[in-house]
Design an enzyme around this catalytic site. Structure first.
Site, PDB file in Angstrom:
ATOM      1  N   ASP A  52       0.841  -1.210   0.000  1.00 52.91           N
ATOM      2  CA  ASP A  52       0.000   0.000   0.000  1.00 52.91           C
ATOM      3  C   ASP A  52       0.876   1.262   0.000  1.00 52.91           C
ATOM      4  O   ASP A  52       0.583   2.231  -0.696  1.00 52.91           O
ATOM      5  CB  ASP A  52      -0.911  -0.006   1.233  1.00 52.91           C
ATOM      6  CG  ASP A  52      -1.658  -1.315   1.375  1.00 52.91           C
ATOM      7  OD1 ASP A  52      -2.509  -1.599   0.524  1.00 52.91           O
ATOM      8  OD2 ASP A  52      -1.363  -2.083   2.311  1.00 52.91           O
ATOM      9  N   ARG A  87       2.217   1.695  -3.440  1.00 54.43           N
ATOM     10  CA  ARG A  87       1.149   2.164  -4.334  1.00 54.43           C
ATOM     11  C   ARG A  87       0.917   3.660  -4.142  1.00 54.43           C
ATOM     12  O   ARG A  87       0.756   4.414  -5.104  1.00 54.43           O
ATOM     13  CB  ARG A  87      -0.151   1.411  -4.013  1.00 54.43           C
ATOM     14  CG  ARG A  87      -0.163  -0.030  -4.473  1.00 54.43           C
ATOM     15  CD  ARG A  87      -1.312  -0.807  -3.854  1.00 54.43           C
ATOM     16  NE  ARG A  87      -1.465  -2.119  -4.454  1.00 54.43           N
ATOM     17  CZ  ARG A  87      -2.198  -3.099  -3.940  1.00 54.43           C
ATOM     18  NH1 ARG A  87      -2.835  -2.908  -2.791  1.00 54.43           N
ATOM     19  NH2 ARG A  87      -2.303  -4.251  -4.561  1.00 54.43           N
ATOM     20  N   HIS A 104      -4.903  -3.185   6.554  1.00 50.80           N
ATOM     21  CA  HIS A 104      -4.703  -3.435   5.112  1.00 50.80           C
ATOM     22  C   HIS A 104      -6.067  -3.808   4.533  1.00 50.80           C
ATOM     23  O   HIS A 104      -6.398  -4.978   4.361  1.00 50.80           O
ATOM     24  CB  HIS A 104      -3.691  -4.573   4.905  1.00 50.80           C
ATOM     25  CG  HIS A 104      -3.580  -4.990   3.466  1.00 50.80           C
ATOM     26  ND1 HIS A 104      -3.131  -4.171   2.471  1.00 50.80           N
ATOM     27  CD2 HIS A 104      -3.885  -6.168   2.859  1.00 50.80           C
ATOM     28  CE1 HIS A 104      -3.152  -4.807   1.314  1.00 50.80           C
ATOM     29  NE2 HIS A 104      -3.606  -6.027   1.523  1.00 50.80           N
TER      30      HIS A 104
END
Ligand SMILES: NC(=O)C1=CN([C@@H]2O[C@H](COP(=O)(O)OP(=O)(O)OC[C@H]3O[C@@H](n4cnc5c(N)ncnc54)[C@H](O)[C@@H]3O)[C@@H](O)[C@H]2O)C=CC1
Ligand SMILES: O=C([O-])CC(=O)C(=O)O
Length: 328
Positions: free
Chosen positions: A159, A162, A187
């Site tokens: 994450d 990203r 998450h």
């Protein structure tokens, strides 16, 4: 020649395993002069495919690969392990949230936690990837009597990566320019990629990207929904980027954090930032020696961030409630 580091990987014949094992064996995780032993754990139906993966590992003749042990026995799989990478579990399909997997996957982590406690090396560190990874990590930690809580991690590095990539694209810079990006909480679709503390070339992201509506809206939802977008596009959940997240997480925990920066990983909360004690929540951490780690103190949380962190923590509390029967 250095002593080998032993790494156990569950779900070794799965999608993530197929990318991850070759990165570890090639030296990408611990460096080009560090030998590794791989202990590869599968359930019985996966053993045939695992045989093929082991043949391919042989066929790479990696200079850093010392020994490979494929097994469906948890005690053998975690024997002497320094790093337990818990990937094995069912991935979600389109239309599911990660927590929908709790009923299927949660119980796997009881036996694995026990087997880690009973067999692993005294310095073992465990990283949970299988979803929902925060709560699966909580279950494993709870089952692993005698292993300190600070050795358990759940992965939010994918994450973080990203989020950095989205910010870099928007600002028209390379992703290397983005630092201090923290993923807070779970998450899951409630995670909060914190743009308020992130930096681009050392400057506040909010000074570089003036489009506040994009930061508060599309940026956050793109990161939160990226896993689902990949499932829609690929028909299967992210694998190579997830394996890369594992490599990055372990590298970040075994090497000093660059000055002034931090990394995101879910750890057992001691009440930092008002996050309930005992939850496995993602927060900013750093390490100065590549062994012990600490939560970064003094990261500012404004009202916008507070609401989002609280929402994700609330979801973690609900997940914990849902798995009470798996906690001793
Ligand atoms: N935390 C994160 O950022 C991410 C987590 N994931 C999660 O990682 C997990 C694995 O994903 P994939 O590799 O794509 O799935 P996959 O279905 O391709 O592979 C999973 C493997 O685990 C094995 N397995 C199942 N139960 C097991 C057990 N009890 N012990 C050992 N092995 C077992 C299966 O036989 C299979 O080979 C999923 O839960 C997925 O949602 C995926 C991407 C990112
Ligand atoms: O979304 C999923 O189910 C797989 C995953 O955790 C991710 O890609 O972040």
């Amino acid at each position: 020649m250095k002593d080998p580091i032993t790494v156990s990987v569950t779900g070794a014949a799965g999608q993530i395993g197929y990318s991850l094992l070759f990165r570890i064996a090639s030296g990408a995780m611990f460096g080009p002069d560090q030998p590794v032993n791989l202990r590869l754990i599968e359930i019985e139906p996966g053993m045939k495919a695992l045989e093929g993966v082991v043949m391919e590992l042989d066929d790479c003749a990696f200079p850093t690969l010392n020994e490979v042990v494929p097994t469906c026995d948890l005690n053998e799989g975690f024997r002497g392990t320094n790093w337990a990478l818990l990937v094995g579990s069912v991935p979600r399909k389109a239309g599911m949230e990660r927590k929908d997997l709790l009923g299927i996957n949660g119980k796997i982590f009881v036996g694995q936690g026990k087997a880690i406690a009973g067999n692993a090396a005294s310095d073992v560190r465990t990283l949970v990837v299988g979803n929902p990874c925060n709560t699966n990590c909580l279950i494993a930690m709870n089952a692993a009597d005698g292993v300190p809580n600070d050795r358990f991690f759940a992965m939010t590095r994918l994450d973080e990566n990203r989020a950095k990539s989205q910010l870099a694209k928007k600002a028209g810079v390379h992703q290397n320019a983005v630092s201090n990006l923290c993923i807070w909480g779970n998450h899951s679709a409630t995670q909060y990629p914190d743009f308020t503390n992130a930096k681009i070339d050392g400057k506040a992201v909010t000074d570089v990207i003036s489009d506040r509506a994009w930061l508060e809206g599309e940026f956050i939802s793109t990161v939160q929904q990226r896993g689902a977008a990949i499932i829609q596009a690929r028909g299967a959940s992210s694998a190579a980027s997830a394996a890369n997240g594992v490599v990055d997480t372990v590298k970040s925990l075994t090497n000093p954090t660059p000055a002034g920066d931090w990394t995101s990983v879910a750890v057992c909360s001691n009440g930092e930032f008002g996050i309930d004690t005992g939850l496995i929540a993602s927060m900013p951490i750093r390490t100065s020696d590549g062994k012990s780690w600490e939560v970064v103190e003094g990261v500012e949380i404004d009202a916008f961030s507070r609401d989002r962190i609280d929402a994700s923590v609330q979801e973690l509390k609900e997940e914990r409630e849902a798995v009470q029967d798996l906690m001793s």
